[in-house]
Design an enzyme around this catalytic site. Structure first.
Site, PDB file in Angstrom:
ATOM      1  CB  SER A 178       2.576  -4.221  36.467  1.00 43.17           C
ATOM      2  OG  SER A 178       3.409  -5.212  35.922  1.00 43.17           O
ATOM      3  CE1 TYR A 203       0.291  -8.371  39.621  1.00 41.20           C
ATOM      4  CE2 TYR A 203       1.354  -8.225  37.478  1.00 41.20           C
ATOM      5  CZ  TYR A 203       1.289  -7.862  38.814  1.00 41.20           C
ATOM      6  OH  TYR A 203       2.213  -6.989  39.327  1.00 41.20           O
TER       7      TYR A 203
HETATM    8  N1  LIG Z   1       8.172  -6.872  41.983  1.00 39.07           N
HETATM    9  C1  LIG Z   1       7.861  -6.619  40.730  1.00 39.07           C
HETATM   10  O1  LIG Z   1       8.564  -7.030  39.793  1.00 39.07           O
HETATM   11  C2  LIG Z   1       6.633  -5.792  40.421  1.00 39.07           C
HETATM   12  C3  LIG Z   1       6.465  -5.338  39.102  1.00 39.07           C
HETATM   13  C4  LIG Z   1       5.343  -4.590  38.793  1.00 39.07           C
HETATM   14  C5  LIG Z   1       4.416  -4.295  39.763  1.00 39.07           C
HETATM   15  N2  LIG Z   1       4.591  -4.744  41.041  1.00 39.07           N
HETATM   16  C6  LIG Z   1       3.569  -4.409  42.043  1.00 39.07           C
HETATM   17  O2  LIG Z   1       4.194  -3.854  43.167  1.00 39.07           O
HETATM   18  C7  LIG Z   1       3.349  -4.001  44.301  1.00 39.07           C
HETATM   19  C8  LIG Z   1       4.179  -4.484  45.483  1.00 39.07           C
HETATM   20  O3  LIG Z   1       4.641  -5.797  45.220  1.00 39.07           O
HETATM   21  P1  LIG Z   1       6.110  -6.303  45.591  1.00 39.07           P
HETATM   22  O4  LIG Z   1       6.782  -6.637  44.328  1.00 39.07           O
HETATM   23  O5  LIG Z   1       6.756  -5.380  46.539  1.00 39.07           O
HETATM   24  O6  LIG Z   1       5.742  -7.712  46.283  1.00 39.07           O
HETATM   25  P2  LIG Z   1       5.856  -8.239  47.772  1.00 39.07           P
HETATM   26  O7  LIG Z   1       7.256  -8.130  48.264  1.00 39.07           O
HETATM   27  O8  LIG Z   1       5.218  -9.568  47.763  1.00 39.07           O
HETATM   28  O9  LIG Z   1       4.966  -7.202  48.587  1.00 39.07           O
HETATM   29  C9  LIG Z   1       3.570  -7.219  48.506  1.00 39.07           C
HETATM   30  C10 LIG Z   1       3.018  -6.411  49.657  1.00 39.07           C
HETATM   31  O10 LIG Z   1       1.584  -6.401  49.562  1.00 39.07           O
HETATM   32  C11 LIG Z   1       1.054  -6.702  50.828  1.00 39.07           C
HETATM   33  N3  LIG Z   1      -0.263  -7.333  50.730  1.00 39.07           N
HETATM   34  C12 LIG Z   1      -0.630  -8.427  50.020  1.00 39.07           C
HETATM   35  N4  LIG Z   1      -1.921  -8.713  50.243  1.00 39.07           N
HETATM   36  C13 LIG Z   1      -2.378  -7.768  51.131  1.00 39.07           C
HETATM   37  C14 LIG Z   1      -3.613  -7.532  51.771  1.00 39.07           C
HETATM   38  N5  LIG Z   1      -4.690  -8.326  51.562  1.00 39.07           N
HETATM   39  N6  LIG Z   1      -3.713  -6.473  52.613  1.00 39.07           N
HETATM   40  C15 LIG Z   1      -2.655  -5.680  52.855  1.00 39.07           C
HETATM   41  N7  LIG Z   1      -1.454  -5.853  52.277  1.00 39.07           N
HETATM   42  C16 LIG Z   1      -1.325  -6.897  51.437  1.00 39.07           C
HETATM   43  C17 LIG Z   1       2.074  -7.618  51.497  1.00 39.07           C
HETATM   44  O11 LIG Z   1       1.961  -7.518  52.898  1.00 39.07           O
HETATM   45  P3  LIG Z   1       1.316  -8.615  53.885  1.00 39.07           P
HETATM   46  O12 LIG Z   1       1.477  -9.957  53.241  1.00 39.07           O
HETATM   47  O13 LIG Z   1       2.126  -8.452  55.148  1.00 39.07           O
HETATM   48  O14 LIG Z   1      -0.093  -8.182  54.061  1.00 39.07           O
HETATM   49  C18 LIG Z   1       3.374  -6.997  51.018  1.00 39.07           C
HETATM   50  O15 LIG Z   1       3.758  -5.948  51.871  1.00 39.07           O
HETATM   51  C19 LIG Z   1       2.232  -4.952  43.874  1.00 39.07           C
HETATM   52  O16 LIG Z   1       1.066  -4.200  43.589  1.00 39.07           O
HETATM   53  C20 LIG Z   1       2.777  -5.560  42.595  1.00 39.07           C
HETATM   54  O17 LIG Z   1       1.763  -5.988  41.728  1.00 39.07           O
HETATM   55  C21 LIG Z   1       5.686  -5.476  41.396  1.00 39.07           C
END
Ligand SMILES: NC(=O)c1ccc[n+]([C@@H]2O[C@H](COP(=O)([O-])OP(=O)(O)OC[C@H]3O[C@@H](n4cnc5c(N)ncnc54)[C@H](OP(=O)(O)O)[C@@H]3O)[C@@H](O)[C@H]2O)c1
Length: 248
Positions: free
Chosen positions: A143, A156
């Site tokens: 991130s 985080y």
């Molecule tokens: N969106 C942003 O602005 C942003 C920026 C920088 C980095 N990121 C990173 O991108 C990644 C994806 O996040 P996102 O933004 O796409 O958020 P999101 O829409 O909330 O997706 C998060 C995903 O992680 C899964 N997850 C959470 N806990 C889990 C567990 N214990 N076991 C298996 N799967 C799990 C969720 O699936 P289930 O709940 O169905 O298990 C969901 O598919 C994360 O690592 C986040 O830190 C996001």
């Protein structure tokens, strides 16, 4: 279809929403076989069904990344079904941010268990197969918070800094086995990530700051396609991208 992606077997954790689901869709369009992992089986099964209906190979496997056994089963089942694992996208993550003084210690634990230990379990599950194949690609999702620390998002940011250290160590140790390592560090992207913020005032403040500039999740998928489609001798190690108007 993109050369270097067609027919690759790609496992994606956190594929039930946001970045993981967008990457799964785009990689599938580009000809990859995708294995979708998350806890919400209904979501990943629906996505896999859509991809299969479009004539592509896809599989959904319910997986909680906090369980080493479940992550091992995910990767082993992929190899049983498709004969190999070419790419693991270690994407599952949470961001329940709050100032340290609110002592959300349970959330600190979950953040470390999912964002860091879950990723290590992914490495442990994929490594024996990739070593034997003498090829593989591990993709890590850090991130902007893996490059910068800011008040309110300390734990985080700590996990996302750790991911970059981990990925660089993995690169140094595993390059001999022809295993590539890519860290993608997104800025604000529109997903369900902010739904995990439990403190209403913090959630409100973060939404006000992030939502006006956040990018669509497909922009992350483009970065994944770029990294995966390079020739085998080229390892794209770091991609950092932000919305043009993002401040931090
Ligand atoms: N969106 C942003 O602005 C942003 C920026 C920088 C980095 N990121 C990173 O991108 C990644 C994806 O996040 P996102 O933004 O796409 O958020 P999101 O829409 O909330 O997706 C998060 C995903 O992680 C899964 N997850 C959470 N806990 C889990 C567990 N214990 N076991 C298996 N799967 C799990 C969720 O699936 P289930 O709940 O169905 O298990 C969901 O598919 C994360 O690592 C986040 O830190 C996001």
């Amino acid at each position: 279809m993109t050369k270097g992606i067609k027919d690759k077997v790609v496992v994606i954790t956190g594929a039930s929403s946001g970045l993981g689901a967008a990457a799964a869709r785009m990689l599938s369009q580009e000809g990859a076989t995708v294995v979708l992992a998350a806890r919400r089986i209904d979501r990943i099964q629906a996505l896999a069904d859509q991809l299969v209906a479009a004539g592509r190979a896809a599989l959904a496997l319910a997986t909680d990344v906090t369980s080493r056994d479940e992550v091992k089963r995910l990767v082993d089942s992929t190899v049983d079904r498709y004969g190999r694992v070419d790419v693991l996208i270690n994407n599952a993550g949470i961001m329940p941010v709050a100032p340290l003084e609110r002592l959300k210690v349970g959330e600190w634990d979950s953040t470390i268990d999912i964002n860091l230990k879950g990723v290590l379990y992914g490495v442990a599950a994929a490594l024996p197969h990739m070593k034997q194949q003498k090829s593989g690609h591990l993709v890590f999702v850090s991130s902007v918070a893996g490059h910068k620390v800011a008040p309110g998002m300390v734990v985080y940011a700590a996990t996302k800094h750790a991911i970059r250290a981990l990925a660089e160590g993995v690169r140094q140790e595993l390059r001999h086995f022809n295993i590539r390592t890519t860290v993608i560090s997104p800025g604000a992207v529109r997903t369900e990530l902010l739904d995990g913020i439990s403190e209403p005032d913090i959630a409100d403040a973060v939404r006000k700051r992030v939502e006006p500039v956040a990018l669509p999740a497909e922009f992350f998928a483009r970065a994944v396609v770029f990294a995966l489609s390079q020739p085998e001798e080229m390892d794209v190690n770091e991609i950092l991208f932000r919305p043009t108007r993002q401040e931090l």
